[in-house]
Design a protein around this motif. Structure first.
Motif, PDB file in Angstrom:
ATOM      1  N   LEU A  64       5.691   4.555  12.238  1.00  0.00           N
ATOM      2  CA  LEU A  64       5.480   4.698  11.051  1.00  0.00           C
ATOM      3  C   LEU A  64       4.996   3.182  10.575  1.00  0.00           C
ATOM      4  O   LEU A  64       4.978   3.781   9.323  1.00  0.00           O
ATOM      5  CB  LEU A  64       7.136   4.176  10.281  1.00  0.00           C
ATOM      6  N   ALA A  65       5.006   2.303  10.942  1.00  0.00           N
ATOM      7  CA  ALA A  65       3.834   1.649  11.510  1.00  0.00           C
ATOM      8  C   ALA A  65       2.330   2.371  10.962  1.00  0.00           C
ATOM      9  O   ALA A  65       1.526   1.323  10.103  1.00  0.00           O
ATOM     10  CB  ALA A  65       3.435  -0.196  12.139  1.00  0.00           C
ATOM     11  N   VAL A  66       1.854   2.890  11.589  1.00  0.00           N
ATOM     12  CA  VAL A  66       0.929   3.355  11.671  1.00  0.00           C
ATOM     13  C   VAL A  66       0.348   4.649  10.665  1.00  0.00           C
ATOM     14  O   VAL A  66      -0.871   4.267   9.893  1.00  0.00           O
ATOM     15  CB  VAL A  66       0.638   4.488  13.428  1.00  0.00           C
ATOM     16  N   LEU A  67       1.771   5.595  10.829  1.00  0.00           N
ATOM     17  CA  LEU A  67       1.108   6.014   8.782  1.00  0.00           C
ATOM     18  C   LEU A  67       1.083   4.804   7.898  1.00  0.00           C
ATOM     19  O   LEU A  67      -0.414   5.134   7.286  1.00  0.00           O
ATOM     20  CB  LEU A  67       2.576   6.632   9.145  1.00  0.00           C
ATOM     21  N   LEU A  68       2.015   3.737   8.226  1.00  0.00           N
ATOM     22  CA  LEU A  68       1.537   2.780   6.718  1.00  0.00           C
ATOM     23  C   LEU A  68       0.244   2.691   7.535  1.00  0.00           C
ATOM     24  O   LEU A  68      -0.485   2.759   5.930  1.00  0.00           O
ATOM     25  CB  LEU A  68       2.314   1.725   6.792  1.00  0.00           C
ATOM     26  N   ILE A  69      -0.587   1.623   7.566  1.00  0.00           N
ATOM     27  CA  ILE A  69      -1.622   1.193   7.759  1.00  0.00           C
ATOM     28  C   ILE A  69      -3.132   2.671   8.128  1.00  0.00           C
ATOM     29  O   ILE A  69      -3.730   2.152   6.733  1.00  0.00           O
ATOM     30  CB  ILE A  69      -2.127   0.938   9.677  1.00  0.00           C
ATOM     31  N   LEU A  70      -2.523   3.715   7.869  1.00  0.00           N
ATOM     32  CA  LEU A  70      -3.619   4.771   8.071  1.00  0.00           C
ATOM     33  C   LEU A  70      -3.395   5.480   6.017  1.00  0.00           C
ATOM     34  O   LEU A  70      -4.219   5.273   5.205  1.00  0.00           O
ATOM     35  CB  LEU A  70      -2.964   6.214   8.579  1.00  0.00           C
ATOM     36  N   LEU A  71      -2.571   5.104   5.653  1.00  0.00           N
ATOM     37  CA  LEU A  71      -2.103   4.918   4.081  1.00  0.00           C
ATOM     38  C   LEU A  71      -3.273   4.004   3.199  1.00  0.00           C
ATOM     39  O   LEU A  71      -3.640   4.179   2.362  1.00  0.00           O
ATOM     40  CB  LEU A  71      -0.774   5.216   3.862  1.00  0.00           C
ATOM     41  N   VAL A  72      -2.580   2.723   3.775  1.00  0.00           N
ATOM     42  CA  VAL A  72      -3.667   1.549   2.812  1.00  0.00           C
ATOM     43  C   VAL A  72      -4.248   1.775   3.539  1.00  0.00           C
ATOM     44  O   VAL A  72      -5.751   2.007   2.452  1.00  0.00           O
ATOM     45  CB  VAL A  72      -3.311   0.407   3.930  1.00  0.00           C
ATOM     46  N   LEU A  73      -5.344   2.387   4.237  1.00  0.00           N
ATOM     47  CA  LEU A  73      -6.936   2.920   4.174  1.00  0.00           C
ATOM     48  C   LEU A  73      -7.975   3.805   3.858  1.00  0.00           C
ATOM     49  O   LEU A  73      -8.094   3.592   3.561  1.00  0.00           O
ATOM     50  CB  LEU A  73      -6.894   2.909   6.007  1.00  0.00           C
TER      51      LEU A  73
END
Length: 363
Positions: free
Chosen positions: A40-49
């Motif tokens: 979930l953290a990785v997905l959130l970072i990807l979403l932000v990027l």
């Protein structure tokens, strides 16, 4: 061996095996939860990027397609800056935690010498400077070994928030070019805290600025001393007004002279300033009632609480500003003071402060 002992032994064996299975399942469950949170953290970072990438594409499109729309570009830039600040910057101004900076070379500005010490910040305020401050559990620790630690820098003359970073007509409110005498206008009524220049200034270590009207008018209006961190100007003010802007030389002349208006010469600039200050002086000496709005703005100047802030470059303009300040016994700062180096001895005798520059760029 009796049948009772065999049954009891079997039960103990089954209970022990069941406990081991439950322990393994618990460990697997914890690992599963950790993996899910990591994903979930990785997905959130990807979403932000992805969001930042989209905004970057929009910025490029605005630059290429809508080059005549600087306000749109400013909005997009502001959004990007806010997102970056909220997501990646820790708020040391007004936060609830404590920050301990260890092993730095500190410049306290009390002396010219630096000291090797620790510095403790609590809720955005410096609480202690000492050797080897003992950290506690609720402190964030920053190791500054090999680094120099300075207080926030102060820019003594700028137009930040008025002459915005994306310079163009809609973003330039630094000069009221319709009247050469505008002492009543206040910088705080036009400063845009969303100007991306504030983020750039803060990132460069500038935590306080004096900002205000430009130099188109002989008397330009009231400067403010503000923090560079904030979203609402009322919460950023340290002191307003902090100076009364006056200007000499080419800028007032070229703003009004070509249109057939006064001033078109240096003589007229000095005359307009003298006339206005004379009227203000007479007003305060007479104790006039009711109070006059266009004169009350000079009260702090004549009471010595704030200086005249003189835009001066040429040596003769510098001396004219000093002459007028001495005539009315007013405090004065010499801003830019480009020719100051060639008249340094005379300036030292006069004793007025000088803010030299900028000489390295247009920021």
């Amino acid at each position: 061996m009796s049948a009772a002992r065999i049954v009891a032994g079997g039960r103990a064996y089954k209970s022990d095996r069941t406990g081991k299975i439950l322990a393994v399942l618990a460990v697997l469950l914890v690992l599963l939860v950790a993996v899910v949170l990591l994903v979930l953290a990785v997905l959130l970072i990807l979403l932000v990027l992805v969001v930042l990438l989209i905004l970057l594409v929009l910025v490029v499109l605005v630059i290429v397609v809508h080059n005549d729309s600087p306000q749109i570009l400013e909005w997009i830039t502001g959004i990007v800056c806010v997102l970056l600040e909220k997501l990646f910057m820790k708020n040391l101004w007004g936060g609830n935690g404590m920050l301990l900076i260890q092993n730095g070379l500190l410049y306290t500005m009390e002396t010219e010498e630096a000291i090797s010490a620790d510095l403790l910040i609590d809720k955005g305020k410096i609480r202690r400077i000492a050797k080897n401050i003992e950290p506690s559990g609720d402190m964030e620790i920053l190791d500054a070994s090999g680094l120099r630690v300075y207080p926030g820098f102060i820019d003594a003359h700028s137009h930040i928030g008025l002459l915005e970073e994306k310079k163009a007509s809609p973003c330039d409110e630094s000069n009221e070019g319709t009247n050469p005498i505008t002492p009543c206008i206040r910088a705080i009524d036009a400063i845009n805290p969303m100007d991306s220049a504030f983020h750039n200034a803060l990132a460069a270590g500038i935590t306080g600025v004096m900002t205000g009207p430009g130099s188109s008018n002989p008397i330009g209006g009231q400067f403010a001393f503000i923090k560079t961190h904030g979203r609402r100007i009322d919460d950023m003010i340290v002191r307003a007004p902090c100076a009364m802007k006056i200007a000499f030389g080419e800028n007032p002349m070229t703003n009004y002279g070509p249109n057939g208006n006064i001033p078109s010469t240096r003589m007229a600039i000095a005359s307009l300033i003298r006339e206005e200050l004379s009227l203000a002086q007479q007003y305060f000496q007479s104790g006039s009632e009711p109070k006059a709005f266009n004169m009350e703005c000079y009260r702090d100047v004549f009471e010595g609480k704030i200086p005249l802030k003189a835009h001066v470059h040429r040596a003769d303009d510098i001396f004219t500003a000093i002459r007028i300040a001495n005539e009315f016994r007013l405090s004065l700062t010499l801003d830019h003071c480009t020719d100051g180096a060639i008249i340094a001895d005379e300036l030292a005798q006069e004793g007025f402060s000088a803010f030299v520059g900028p000489t390295l760029g247009n920021k």
